[in-house]
Design a protein around this motif. Sequence first.
Motif, short mmCIF file in Angstrom:
data_model
loop_
_atom_site.label_atom_id
_atom_site.label_comp_id
_atom_site.label_asym_id
_atom_site.label_seq_id
_atom_site.Cartn_x
_atom_site.Cartn_y
_atom_site.Cartn_z
N ILE A 112 0.85 -1.19 0.00
CA ILE A 112 0.00 0.00 0.00
C ILE A 112 0.89 1.24 0.00
CG2 ILE A 112 -1.78 1.24 1.29
CD1 ILE A 112 -2.47 -1.63 2.48
N LYS A 113 0.75 2.03 -1.06
CA LYS A 113 1.53 3.26 -1.18
C LYS A 113 0.70 4.44 -0.72
CE LYS A 113 4.01 3.80 -4.88
NZ LYS A 113 4.41 4.12 -6.27
N VAL A 114 1.28 5.21 0.21
CA VAL A 114 0.58 6.34 0.82
C VAL A 114 1.50 7.56 0.77
CG1 VAL A 114 -0.54 7.21 2.93
CG2 VAL A 114 -0.59 4.76 2.40
N GLY A 115 0.92 8.71 0.40
CA GLY A 115 1.68 9.95 0.47
C GLY A 115 2.05 10.23 1.91
N GLY A 116 3.28 10.67 2.13
CA GLY A 116 3.72 10.84 3.51
C GLY A 116 4.48 12.12 3.73
N SER A 117 3.83 13.22 3.49
CA SER A 117 4.50 14.50 3.75
C SER A 117 3.57 15.38 4.57
CB SER A 117 4.89 15.18 2.44
OG SER A 117 3.74 15.45 1.66
N GLY A 118 4.14 16.38 5.18
CA GLY A 118 3.34 17.33 5.94
C GLY A 118 2.79 16.77 7.22
N GLU A 119 1.63 17.32 7.62
CA GLU A 119 1.04 16.98 8.92
C GLU A 119 0.53 15.54 8.99
OE1 GLU A 119 -3.46 18.58 8.52
OE2 GLU A 119 -1.90 20.12 8.42
N HIS A 120 0.26 14.90 7.85
CA HIS A 120 -0.28 13.53 7.87
C HIS A 120 0.80 12.46 8.04
CE1 HIS A 120 -4.29 14.83 6.96
NE2 HIS A 120 -3.92 15.40 5.82
N ARG A 121 2.07 12.84 7.91
CA ARG A 121 3.16 11.85 7.97
C ARG A 121 3.18 11.09 9.31
NH1 ARG A 121 7.44 10.91 4.63
NH2 ARG A 121 9.29 10.01 5.57
N ALA A 122 3.11 11.79 10.40
CA ALA A 122 3.16 11.15 11.72
C ALA A 122 1.92 10.28 11.95
CB ALA A 122 3.27 12.20 12.82
N GLU A 123 0.75 10.74 11.53
CA GLU A 123 -0.49 9.96 11.69
C GLU A 123 -0.42 8.69 10.85
OE1 GLU A 123 -4.39 9.03 13.07
OE2 GLU A 123 -2.73 10.20 13.84
N THR A 124 0.12 8.78 9.65
CA THR A 124 0.27 7.62 8.78
C THR A 124 1.15 6.57 9.45
OG1 THR A 124 0.00 8.98 6.80
CG2 THR A 124 1.05 6.83 6.50
N LEU A 125 2.26 7.00 10.01
CA LEU A 125 3.18 6.07 10.69
C LEU A 125 2.56 5.47 11.95
CD1 LEU A 125 6.55 7.97 10.24
CD2 LEU A 125 5.86 5.81 9.16
N ARG A 126 1.79 6.26 12.69
CA ARG A 126 1.14 5.77 13.90
C ARG A 126 0.13 4.68 13.57
NH1 ARG A 126 -3.28 6.08 16.59
NH2 ARG A 126 -4.33 7.57 15.27
N LEU A 127 -0.69 4.91 12.54
CA LEU A 127 -1.67 3.91 12.13
C LEU A 127 -1.00 2.65 11.57
CD1 LEU A 127 -4.39 6.21 10.56
CD2 LEU A 127 -4.63 4.78 12.60
N ILE A 135 7.20 -1.05 6.88
CA ILE A 135 7.59 -0.08 5.87
C ILE A 135 8.62 -0.77 4.97
CG2 ILE A 135 8.68 2.15 5.44
CD1 ILE A 135 7.80 2.94 8.30
N VAL A 136 8.29 -0.94 3.69
CA VAL A 136 9.21 -1.59 2.76
C VAL A 136 9.90 -0.57 1.84
CG1 VAL A 136 8.16 -3.87 2.87
CG2 VAL A 136 7.34 -2.21 1.18
N ASP A 137 9.39 0.66 1.82
CA ASP A 137 10.03 1.73 1.07
C ASP A 137 9.56 3.05 1.66
OD1 ASP A 137 11.67 2.68 -1.20
OD2 ASP A 137 9.78 3.52 -1.90
N ALA A 138 10.48 4.00 1.74
CA ALA A 138 10.13 5.32 2.25
C ALA A 138 10.93 6.39 1.52
CB ALA A 138 10.40 5.40 3.75
N THR A 139 10.26 7.47 1.17
CA THR A 139 10.91 8.65 0.63
C THR A 139 10.41 9.82 1.47
OG1 THR A 139 9.15 9.23 -0.95
CG2 THR A 139 10.81 7.64 -1.70
N THR A 140 10.85 11.03 1.13
CA THR A 140 10.36 12.19 1.86
C THR A 140 8.92 12.51 1.51
OG1 THR A 140 11.26 13.64 0.15
CG2 THR A 140 12.66 13.21 2.09
N GLU A 141 8.39 11.87 0.45
CA GLU A 141 7.03 12.17 0.01
C GLU A 141 6.05 11.00 0.08
OE1 GLU A 141 7.71 13.63 -3.91
OE2 GLU A 141 8.28 15.61 -3.20
#
Length: 184
Positions: A112-127, A135-141
Amino acid sequence: MNAHLLPTGSAYFITKETDAPERHTLSVLVDNEPGLLARVVGLFSARGFNIESLTVSETEHDKGLSRITVVVVATPKVLVQIKLQLERLVPVHKVHDLTAEGASLERELALIKVGGSGEHRAETLRLADAFRANIVDATTESFVFEVTGKPSKIDSFISLMVPLGLIEVVRTGVAAISRGPEGM
């Protein structure tokens, strides 16, 4: 005796008439040979039934056997017909309706690929942590998560990721096996 359960000359009288479709997971042990998957899928498509999930893999290389796991929604009467017709295919060894037989385990894998920038990044990681998603791949975005579990768990994770920036989903399909000491 109920009239709809009386023998009619057909083996299909055993199943009670009902219009309510049910979700069933079928496990089919077959010879690993070209064209067999097309024949199996043809039994479903000829009746206009959608296959919700289809997983195929060789399971016993030395014996040349593969297992096909099919998740389908159909009426009980149609399920009986499909099982009987599957059993008649020459390279089919066994057909089990894991749903009807009782306790079984179902698992699925999703990327599952999810955008991960800004204020939603921490919430995405928490969920993701709460769902034990790796996490099998991560970029700044963006992130790519690997989630394994029941299909309902994966559905829940995906629905939570939609407002956080869901980009793409890839699912393997259901792999299922019966519980207990006996095999197929």
